[in-house]
Scaffold this active site. Sequence first.
Site, PDB file in Angstrom:
ATOM      1  N   ASP A 479       0.828  -1.205   0.000  1.00  0.00           N
ATOM      2  CA  ASP A 479       0.000   0.000   0.000  1.00  0.00           C
ATOM      3  C   ASP A 479       0.866   1.261   0.000  1.00  0.00           C
ATOM      4  O   ASP A 479       2.076   1.210   0.276  1.00  0.00           O
ATOM      5  CB  ASP A 479      -0.883  -0.037   1.257  1.00  0.00           C
ATOM      6  CG  ASP A 479      -2.194   0.711   1.093  1.00  0.00           C
ATOM      7  OD1 ASP A 479      -2.312   1.511   0.158  1.00  0.00           O
ATOM      8  OD2 ASP A 479      -3.102   0.496   1.937  1.00  0.00           O
ATOM      9  N   ASP A 549     -10.696   2.152  -3.255  1.00  0.00           N
ATOM     10  CA  ASP A 549     -11.238   1.891  -1.919  1.00  0.00           C
ATOM     11  C   ASP A 549     -12.759   1.901  -1.941  1.00  0.00           C
ATOM     12  O   ASP A 549     -13.396   1.544  -0.946  1.00  0.00           O
ATOM     13  CB  ASP A 549     -10.752   2.962  -0.937  1.00  0.00           C
ATOM     14  CG  ASP A 549      -9.421   2.574  -0.317  1.00  0.00           C
ATOM     15  OD1 ASP A 549      -9.018   1.402  -0.440  1.00  0.00           O
ATOM     16  OD2 ASP A 549      -8.773   3.450   0.286  1.00  0.00           O
TER      17      ASP A 549
HETATM   18  C1  DGJ Z   1      -5.879   1.760   1.942  1.00  0.00           C
HETATM   19  C2  DGJ Z   1      -6.233   0.565   1.122  1.00  0.00           C
HETATM   20  O1  DGJ Z   1      -6.707   0.950  -0.112  1.00  0.00           O
HETATM   21  C3  DGJ Z   1      -7.250  -0.283   1.882  1.00  0.00           C
HETATM   22  O2  DGJ Z   1      -7.660  -1.354   1.108  1.00  0.00           O
HETATM   23  C4  DGJ Z   1      -6.631  -0.730   3.175  1.00  0.00           C
HETATM   24  O3  DGJ Z   1      -5.569  -1.600   2.903  1.00  0.00           O
HETATM   25  C5  DGJ Z   1      -6.176   0.463   3.975  1.00  0.00           C
HETATM   26  N1  DGJ Z   1      -5.334   1.327   3.198  1.00  0.00           N
HETATM   27  C6  DGJ Z   1      -5.441   0.013   5.192  1.00  0.00           C
HETATM   28  O4  DGJ Z   1      -4.898   1.054   5.876  1.00  0.00           O
END
Ligand code: DGJ
Length: 740
Positions: A479, A549
């Site tokens: 991430d 997200d």
């Molecule tokens: C952002 C990501 O896009 C989510 O899927 C998740 O992993 C969160 N970060 C976790 O902090």
Amino acid sequence: MPISYHSSSKTFHLYNSHISYIMMVLPNGHLGHLYFGKALHDRESFEHLLELRNRSMAVCTFEGDLSFSLEHLLQEYPCFGSGDMREPAFDISMDNGSHISDFRYASHIIKEGKPPLPDLPHTFVDHDHQAYTLEITLKDTIMHTTMILSYTLFEQLPIITRHVCFKHEGNSPITLHKAMSLNLDLPDSHYELVELTGAWARERHVKVRPLEHGITAFGSKRGHSSSNFNPFMMLKRPHTTEISGEAIGISFVYSGNFLAQVEVDTYDVSRISIGIHPQNFSWTLEKNDSFTTPEAILAYSDQGLNHLSQQFHTLFLNHLSPKKWRNRPAPILVNNWEGTYFDFNEERIIDMAKTAKSLGIELFVLDDGWFGHRDDDTTSLGDWYPYLKKLPHGLKSLACKIKALGLDFGLWIEPEMISKDSDLYRRHPEMMLHTPQRHDSHGRNQYILDFSNPLVVDTIYHMLENTFKDVPIDYIKWDMNRSMSEVYSTALPAHQQGQVMHRYILGVYHLYERLIQRFPHILFESCSSGGARFDPGMFYYAPQAWTSDDTDAIERLKIQYGTSFAYPIRFMGSHVSASPNHQLHRFTPLKTRGDVAYFGTFGYELDVNQLSDEEKTIVIQQIEWMKEHRSLIQYGTFYRLSSPFEQDTCAWMVVSKDQNDAIVGYYRPLNKINSAYTRLPLLGLDPDKLYGINQTYHYGDELMHYGLITSDESSGLCEHEDPSYDYYSKIYVLKAKSLI
Ligand code: DGJ
């Protein structure tokens, strides 16, 4: 050899059965551009395409000659200050302060295959005969600098990749202030620009705008390619549709700052360029130093936008993403993020994994919150060892228990980040990217490590290596949750601060390389607050990325539809999440959520233990269905059928290479009353094959020209399997008759 050089006319012609790309050495020694488009016959000279015309008031190169002006010629890699008044492809200053350059043709080589780009992600071939490369060397003898323009033509695709390398041999240093990867001058401006724009949770929406005189541009100065703009564009003729007409596609194999722009001059000539954003970029070259730009991709179609997208899909699947994962469907996963957020412990995770296994899921992904002492997003980034309060027996024990259930184990990391509340920060505050004496802005309560410094990358590598080496990890979600600010590296001298953002990205690529080499069995999924680093640079290392997200099925229609303009279905992380949805608070049927998520990697993003028995039965069926069809969905030819940006329905389909199988996804978000008759013309089928759909048979020609009847679904009067009439979806599976 599909690249020819005609010495009498000093003309280069790159061509295959789809496209031609023609350049020539101009009378002043610069490289001029003559043509890019549908394939033309090769001939000894294309000089007649060079339009030299007297134009009053132009700045001209040769004394006594009013016809040769750089301002009025199509150029290959233009400079500024010697007559061309448009945007230059590069900008170099000498130590006397001059920005004038004069790169003249010196030599060229043509070779089979495609050499790799050192330290940068790039497209590649399996065999030398799949591509041919032309490297043209130009020299500025005053500056003592060489510029090598590289072009690779893919034999079977309407695609050319390009990059530029500067090599400095002079005793006095020079500074690069701008170095685009691609410049393309087109003789007219009858185009519309198609771009993928958005923001967090609404990434890659399709926007179309006409070109105007002046500059149309977009890009990123955020340090990542961003959810706001994607390093991709199409230029289409106004009449071009999804299935017909001419279009050019441009993509940039890079994950950091970029600039994509089209300048239309007042003679209606269009100049397109893409490359590293010049803002915050400068690179000084001492004697014998060199700088190589990232790779840009140029593609052409005269069969509409679907066809153009398919060329990118083919290139990315076969010549960009890791060979190891080629043709391997994505494992069906469950990710605990939306199921638990930070609120989990070993017991809860094991319980979820047990249920996941019983549903048919293949991979369990433990998301954020497993390390340091992380209970929320304010702490612990940089402390990549297990949080013993949540995982009292450690990570290895948890992973082994999950593996013992018959599931693969996946883990979330965010290796480029640091929290101020972390052991790493307490020990090494200097590792944070920050400008001395200035305020540090945060993003999501976190700060960024100085990945432009190889020592920092090395520290993180060793920490991860140490944590991973005994844990049976099959998958990593990498991430990156914020844009950059106050960029400065305390490890670099003042005159190298313009290198920091590019060096940072090279550091990210380097860490990927090292981790992949050390743990070759790990499947990487890239992520950046959802889809903020959904770019070809990332796909060189990670064959899938979290698309957004936003897991709401209806929002996902637009996101996945837009993403498909550049990227294949196999790359798009797509999960079924809970209802009501956590981002939109919208209730949608489980069926619809599945029908949308099928067109991606497919998985679940919820607490499987919260599902009712009835829902579990549906989930089991969904997983079985996806296992049966995922190869076709992820590796078939993808067609967009109905745009959620233009219509109140959305539809797409995939067709197998042999045209025997196809799957159509049809989505109608809002119910309609007493609506008109609707038909959905399909694409890519064999007109002569008889396809079975739900016990009825139709020839491919009928399905493509009359269309699939979808009126029932939109009448508002039909019997529904779901209680909600809104958010309706239907999947059609087509099989050619002999196979039924
Ligand atoms: C952002 C990501 O896009 C989510 O899927 C998740 O992993 C969160 N970060 C976790 O902090």
